[in-house]
Design a protein around this motif. Structure first.
Motif, mmCIF file in Angstrom:
data_model
loop_
_atom_site.group_PDB
_atom_site.id
_atom_site.type_symbol
_atom_site.label_atom_id
_atom_site.label_comp_id
_atom_site.label_asym_id
_atom_site.label_seq_id
_atom_site.Cartn_x
_atom_site.Cartn_y
_atom_site.Cartn_z
ATOM 1 N N LEU A 40 0.826 -1.206 0.000
ATOM 2 C CA LEU A 40 0.000 0.000 0.000
ATOM 3 C C LEU A 40 0.864 1.261 0.000
ATOM 4 O O LEU A 40 0.519 2.253 -0.648
ATOM 5 N N VAL A 43 2.256 1.985 -3.476
ATOM 6 C CA VAL A 43 1.341 2.502 -4.485
ATOM 7 C C VAL A 43 1.310 4.030 -4.465
ATOM 8 O O VAL A 43 0.860 4.654 -5.430
ATOM 9 N N VAL A 44 1.806 4.650 -3.398
ATOM 10 C CA VAL A 44 1.935 6.110 -3.370
ATOM 11 C C VAL A 44 2.886 6.566 -4.472
ATOM 12 O O VAL A 44 2.621 7.532 -5.198
ATOM 13 N N ALA A 47 1.252 6.119 -7.851
ATOM 14 C CA ALA A 47 0.315 7.214 -8.124
ATOM 15 C C ALA A 47 1.048 8.469 -8.578
ATOM 16 O O ALA A 47 0.586 9.180 -9.486
ATOM 17 N N ARG A 51 0.539 10.308 -12.159
ATOM 18 C CA ARG A 51 0.124 11.718 -12.231
ATOM 19 C C ARG A 51 1.034 12.505 -13.161
ATOM 20 O O ARG A 51 0.573 13.330 -13.958
ATOM 21 N N ILE A 222 -3.963 -3.821 -6.090
ATOM 22 C CA ILE A 222 -3.716 -2.483 -5.557
ATOM 23 C C ILE A 222 -3.485 -1.485 -6.679
ATOM 24 O O ILE A 222 -3.996 -0.348 -6.642
ATOM 25 N N VAL A 223 -2.741 -1.884 -7.709
ATOM 26 C CA VAL A 223 -2.495 -0.982 -8.840
ATOM 27 C C VAL A 223 -3.795 -0.698 -9.584
ATOM 28 O O VAL A 223 -4.072 0.453 -9.961
ATOM 29 N N GLU A 226 -5.764 1.754 -7.603
ATOM 30 C CA GLU A 226 -5.254 3.113 -7.805
ATOM 31 C C GLU A 226 -5.749 3.677 -9.132
ATOM 32 O O GLU A 226 -6.053 4.859 -9.246
ATOM 33 N N THR A 227 -5.846 2.826 -10.140
ATOM 34 C CA THR A 227 -6.368 3.245 -11.442
ATOM 35 C C THR A 227 -7.823 3.685 -11.328
ATOM 36 O O THR A 227 -8.221 4.715 -11.886
ATOM 37 N N SER A 229 -9.280 4.745 -8.605
ATOM 38 C CA SER A 229 -9.307 5.970 -7.809
ATOM 39 C C SER A 229 -8.950 7.188 -8.651
ATOM 40 O O SER A 229 -9.636 8.227 -8.590
ATOM 41 N N ALA A 230 -7.885 7.082 -9.453
ATOM 42 C CA ALA A 230 -7.463 8.215 -10.277
ATOM 43 C C ALA A 230 -8.537 8.584 -11.295
ATOM 44 O O ALA A 230 -8.831 9.772 -11.512
ATOM 45 N N ALA A 296 -1.267 0.509 -14.409
ATOM 46 C CA ALA A 296 -1.304 1.868 -13.860
ATOM 47 C C ALA A 296 -1.507 2.906 -14.951
ATOM 48 O O ALA A 296 -2.176 3.934 -14.738
#
Length: 410
Positions: A40, A43-44, A47, A51, A222-223, A226-227, A229-230, A296
């Motif tokens: 976790l 994954v920061v 991200a 970005r 997790i990746v 994140e996708t 979430s973005a 990602a």
């Protein structure tokens, strides 16, 4: 394959215990809460890389964006790989192991903070320092393993410690050499990936196939999370600023279908059965650089498509669509190449994912409708795969029943 027995971990291990290798045949081996926490935190950094990729693509700089993303993502992925395979072989879950793992987590957070500078201006100082923190802990872990073992196993651990330390020194070139950084990065990446091959040439470590497969699967989830979430944040922001819900719905729906299909495609096969030798495991594990990176990048592509639809991106509809379709097609093809094809039977099953990847790329020409079209292709791919697998299982079951002696014929 290691023959060293290993006792199951207890809830409290004390400050220090002997770091003996864990057997590949150990039962009930699963990911630990510490490993999940580690993922976790990583994954920061993922991200941050995504970005920066969005900004570069939306500004019409695909060359700079893809190159920077590839370099940053390698740094993140390789640090994750180093810990994952080590912990599969030597996780003691004692206080010292946990403490050194937390140091590695601190290092990746420093790395994540340096991603924007490295991406925009080629300033790798913060990233290098974060890597140094992680590498000091990693070298310490390997030296600890060397002190706890002997013979060929000790030599393997010492080779890892030396290889990791030397590579970290090599990365100083990113700070000291003003030009040629992409070529230097490529050379150092090759050196990094050669370390495990060299270190385990005589004596492989005792990594656990089921545990490794689970760790990779969890990081994939997790990746992909994140996708999602973005993409969700991008849709929300676009709706708040432009209220262009009708324009955004096809992108959001198509993107969701792609992500759902990516999850389904990846977890359709029990890959741990394929991970028998180091050769198979290394090819599979290294290939996940493209799997994780493309997964990602799907989220980054969806963000670019949304920005183009709302007039914020300085690219054409075709270029914005390609950021999604290329990433999705690369994910499909790479998952098939290193992952799914080992469990597929017959030419029809083998061709489903490669053909679907080509069709997803063709969806790029649909421009504003490309994401939705690609999502529909991905959904149909899953449906076809499920149908073919069900038919194959039914045929196998009937064949088994047909060959089984009956009561009358016994």
């Amino acid at each position: 394959m290691s023959d060293t027995p290993h006792r199951p971990l207890r809830s409290h291990q004390g400050v220090l215990r002997r770091m003996s290798t864990r057997g590949r045949e150990e039962e009930h081996r699963t990911a630990t809460p510490l490993e999940l926490f580690f993922d976790l935190c990583f994954v920061v950094a993922v991200a941050q890389a995504g970005r920066q990729l969005v900004h570069a693509l939306a500004e019409g700089h695909p060359g700079h964006g893809v190159q920077g993303y590839a370099m940053i993502f390698f740094a993140v992925w390789w640090a994750w790989m180093n810990f994952t395979w080590f912990s599969s072989a030597y996780d003691t879950d004692d206080v010292l192991f946990r403490g050194m793992t937390l140091v590695q987590i601190a290092g990746v957070l420093v790395l994540a903070a340096g991603v924007p500078r490295a991406f925009d201006s080629g300033d790798w100082r913060v990233v290098w320092f974060g890597y140094l923190v992680m590498r000091l802990a990693m070298v310490g872990q390997w030296l600890r393993a060397a002190l706890s073992t002997q013979g060929a196993e000790r030599r393997t651990a010492l080779r890892y410690a030396a290889g990791v330390a030397l590579c970290q020194v090599g990365w100083l070139g990113l700070l000291l050499l003003p030009g040629g950084k992409p070529w230097l990065f490529l050379g150092m990446a090759l050196c990094e990936t050669a370390v495990p091959v060299w270190a385990e040439r005589r004596r492989p470590t005792g990594w656990h196939p089921h545990h490794i497969a689970e760790r990779y699967g969890l990081f994939t989830i997790i990746v992909l999370g994140e996708t999602v979430s973005a993409a969700t944040v991008a849709v929300q922001s676009a709706v708040d600023e432009h209220r262009a819900l009708g324009t955004l719905l096809p992108i959001a729906a198509g993107g969701l279908l792609i992500i759902f299909a990516a999850y389904w495609i990846y977890f359709a096969v029990p890959i741990h059965l394929h991970l028998i030798s180091n050769r198979q495991a290394f090819l599979w594990g290294y290939g996940h650089y493209l799997v994780f990176g493309s997964a990602a990048a799907i989220g980054a592509g969806i963000e670019v498509a949304i920005e183009e639809a709302t007039g914020k991106a300085h690219v054409s509809a075709f270029a914005a669509a390609s950021t999604v379709t290329v990433a999705a097609a690369l994910f499909m093809f790479t998952v098939w190449l290193i992952h799914s094809r080992h469990q597929k039977r017959g030419p029809v099953q083998q061709l489903v994912l490669p053909v679907s990847a080509v069709l997803v790329l063709a969806c790029t020409f649909a421009a504003r409708w490309a994401v939705l079209a690609a999502g529909c292709v991905a959904a149909v791919t899953v449906a076809v795969g499920v149908t073919l697998t069900a038919r194959s299982d039914t045929a196998d079951r009937r064949a088994a029943e047909g060959g089984r002696p009956t009561a009358s014929g016994a």
